[in-house]
Write a protein that holds these residues in place. Structure first.
Motif, mmCIF file in Angstrom:
data_model
loop_
_atom_site.group_PDB
_atom_site.id
_atom_site.type_symbol
_atom_site.label_atom_id
_atom_site.label_comp_id
_atom_site.label_asym_id
_atom_site.label_seq_id
_atom_site.Cartn_x
_atom_site.Cartn_y
_atom_site.Cartn_z
ATOM 1 N N MET A 1 1.037 -1.413 -0.140
ATOM 2 C CA MET A 1 -0.093 -0.094 0.068
ATOM 3 C C MET A 1 0.856 1.299 0.204
ATOM 4 N N TRP A 2 2.305 1.561 1.301
ATOM 5 C CA TRP A 2 2.417 2.582 0.610
ATOM 6 C C TRP A 2 3.586 2.346 -0.187
ATOM 7 N N GLU A 3 4.019 1.983 -0.789
ATOM 8 C CA GLU A 3 4.553 1.579 -2.308
ATOM 9 C C GLU A 3 3.326 2.622 -3.100
ATOM 10 N N LEU A 4 2.706 1.882 -2.840
ATOM 11 C CA LEU A 4 1.372 2.722 -4.588
ATOM 12 C C LEU A 4 1.303 4.479 -4.074
ATOM 13 N N VAL A 5 1.329 5.182 -2.614
ATOM 14 C CA VAL A 5 0.931 5.899 -2.598
ATOM 15 C C VAL A 5 2.302 6.838 -3.202
ATOM 16 N N THR A 6 2.936 5.754 -2.546
ATOM 17 C CA THR A 6 4.164 7.175 -2.836
ATOM 18 C C THR A 6 5.460 6.893 -4.011
ATOM 19 N N HIS A 7 4.907 5.853 -5.132
ATOM 20 C CA HIS A 7 5.266 5.367 -5.972
ATOM 21 C C HIS A 7 5.446 6.743 -6.785
ATOM 22 N N GLY A 95 -7.083 6.796 -9.946
ATOM 23 C CA GLY A 95 -6.136 6.092 -10.088
ATOM 24 C C GLY A 95 -5.711 5.563 -8.945
ATOM 25 N N PHE A 96 -5.661 5.670 -7.679
ATOM 26 C CA PHE A 96 -5.474 3.952 -7.204
ATOM 27 C C PHE A 96 -5.281 3.777 -7.288
ATOM 28 N N ILE A 97 -6.664 2.821 -7.724
ATOM 29 C CA ILE A 97 -7.645 1.498 -8.193
ATOM 30 C C ILE A 97 -6.836 1.269 -9.309
ATOM 31 N N ILE A 98 -7.236 1.851 -9.807
ATOM 32 C CA ILE A 98 -6.093 1.579 -11.344
ATOM 33 C C ILE A 98 -4.616 1.176 -11.913
ATOM 34 N N GLN A 99 -4.002 1.577 -10.940
ATOM 35 C CA GLN A 99 -2.722 1.655 -10.751
ATOM 36 C C GLN A 99 -2.345 -0.046 -9.626
ATOM 37 N N SER A 100 -3.327 0.134 -8.750
ATOM 38 C CA SER A 100 -3.369 -1.160 -8.203
ATOM 39 C C SER A 100 -3.762 -2.257 -8.570
ATOM 40 N N ILE A 101 -4.417 -2.194 -9.669
ATOM 41 C CA ILE A 101 -5.191 -3.041 -10.194
ATOM 42 C C ILE A 101 -3.924 -3.557 -11.513
ATOM 43 N N PHE A 102 -3.374 -3.269 -11.818
ATOM 44 C CA PHE A 102 -2.412 -2.936 -13.009
ATOM 45 C C PHE A 102 -1.631 -3.644 -12.664
ATOM 46 N N HIS A 103 -1.004 -3.532 -11.120
ATOM 47 C CA HIS A 103 0.319 -2.970 -10.303
ATOM 48 C C HIS A 103 0.134 -4.770 -10.133
ATOM 49 N N HIS A 104 -1.481 -5.471 -9.545
ATOM 50 C CA HIS A 104 -1.266 -6.791 -9.203
ATOM 51 C C HIS A 104 -1.067 -7.566 -9.750
ATOM 52 N N PHE A 105 -1.471 -7.512 -11.799
ATOM 53 C CA PHE A 105 -1.330 -8.361 -12.459
ATOM 54 C C PHE A 105 0.061 -8.250 -12.969
ATOM 55 N N THR A 106 0.985 -6.778 -13.141
ATOM 56 C CA THR A 106 2.491 -6.825 -14.243
ATOM 57 C C THR A 106 3.084 -6.838 -13.326
ATOM 58 N N ALA A 107 2.908 -6.473 -11.917
ATOM 59 C CA ALA A 107 3.955 -6.315 -10.957
ATOM 60 C C ALA A 107 4.809 -4.234 -11.490
ATOM 61 N N PHE A 110 1.391 1.569 -14.376
ATOM 62 C CA PHE A 110 1.396 2.656 -15.451
ATOM 63 C C PHE A 110 2.355 4.222 -15.121
ATOM 64 N N SER A 111 2.584 4.281 -16.885
ATOM 65 C CA SER A 111 3.528 5.368 -16.404
ATOM 66 C C SER A 111 2.215 6.948 -15.673
ATOM 67 N N ALA A 112 2.895 7.663 -15.455
ATOM 68 C CA ALA A 112 2.128 9.135 -14.619
ATOM 69 C C ALA A 112 1.494 9.946 -15.740
ATOM 70 N N TRP A 113 2.304 9.744 -17.321
ATOM 71 C CA TRP A 113 2.036 10.883 -18.776
ATOM 72 C C TRP A 113 0.815 10.371 -19.079
ATOM 73 N N ILE A 114 0.907 8.260 -18.926
ATOM 74 C CA ILE A 114 -0.697 8.152 -19.396
ATOM 75 C C ILE A 114 -0.846 7.562 -18.452
ATOM 76 N N ILE A 115 -1.368 7.325 -17.302
ATOM 77 C CA ILE A 115 -2.498 7.507 -16.286
ATOM 78 C C ILE A 115 -3.584 8.715 -15.946
ATOM 79 N N ALA A 116 -1.797 9.916 -15.922
ATOM 80 C CA ALA A 116 -2.768 11.288 -15.350
ATOM 81 C C ALA A 116 -4.711 11.289 -16.416
ATOM 82 N N PRO A 117 -3.713 11.473 -17.252
ATOM 83 C CA PRO A 117 -4.611 11.768 -17.882
ATOM 84 C C PRO A 117 -6.060 11.118 -18.361
ATOM 85 N N ALA A 118 -5.699 9.828 -18.700
ATOM 86 C CA ALA A 118 -6.673 8.574 -18.535
ATOM 87 C C ALA A 118 -7.689 8.988 -17.815
ATOM 88 N N CYS A 119 -7.228 8.471 -16.581
ATOM 89 C CA CYS A 119 -7.995 9.032 -15.516
ATOM 90 C C CYS A 119 -8.850 10.203 -15.069
#
Length: 214
Positions: A1-7, A95-107, A110-119
């Motif tokens: 969880m902390w890694e998700l918040v601070t990445h 953003g946190f939910i999408i990143q968490s799901i993606f990280h769960h399957f791929t470790a 997403f790049s901030a340049w992609i996920i920020a406008p997408a969210c």
């Protein structure tokens, strides 16, 4: 969880959540001091948008695309401070939910340049419907002003002329406050409406409404 918040890829979402909490604390302090931030924030809204809360049905006539987008997001229909809280919360959590799901399957994240406008794109409908719900819950100033969309589903009566497709006639319709509005109506299907005929308004057009026979 902390890694998700601070990445670094999630920094913008962490900032949004922190900013939302800080705004909440600030508003609480201002309220305890007998003030509030809402009056200050409202001045940053465009004049034609902030005035729509007290406008009559004609407000839809001439609005810029920018103003229409803001109005679609319910800016001006709820206090700007409340809208900011809704936006920051939904955007950050999306953003946190999408990143968490993606990280769960791929470790990976997403790049901030992609996920920020997408969210930003994905969260806007959620922001709108959340603001819509809040607008119905929050107490409003007593007013009989309405939005034209509120007439959809109500019964109208043709009072002048014949209505054909692309050739509307004048009709009158009562709103939920018992006030009478005069609008232009044309048939939704290939038919003709005559004077005295009762109709049900079904959707907005650029100049009035479409309707079907009651």
């Amino acid at each position: 969880m902390w890694e998700l918040v601070t990445h670094p890829s999630n920094l913008i979402f962490s900032v949004c959540i922190c900013l939302m909490l800080l705004l909440g604390i600030l508003e609480l302090i201002l309220l305890l001091l007998g003030g509030g931030s809402q009056g200050f924030l409202e001045q940053f809204l465009p004049d034609d948008l902030s005035n729509t809360q007290h406008a009559e049905i004609g407000i839809d006539a001439d609005q810029s695309i920018f103003t229409q987008v803001l109005d679609w997001l319910y800016l001006g229909r709820v206090p700007l401070f409340v809208w900011l809280i809704i936006f920051l919360t939904i955007y950050g959590l999306t953003g946190f939910i999408i990143q968490s799901i993606f990280h769960h399957f791929t470790a990976h994240f997403f790049s901030a340049w992609i996920i920020a406008p997408a969210c930003l794109f994905l969260s806007m409908p959620l922001v709108r419907y959340s603001a819509l719900i809040i607008a119905r819950i929050l107490p409003q100033d007593e007013s009989t002003a309405i939005y034209s969309e509120e007439l959809i589903g109500r019964t109208a009566v043709i009072i002048l002329g014949e209505a054909k497709i692309n050739s509307p006639a004048q009709a009158k319709v009562e709103d939920q406050f018992g006030q009478t509005h005069y609008v232009l109506v044309e048939p939704e299907q290939d038919e003709i409406f005559t004077q005295g005929q009762s109709l049900v308004l079904t959707q907005r057009t650029k100049i009035g409404f479409q309707a079907i026979i009651l």
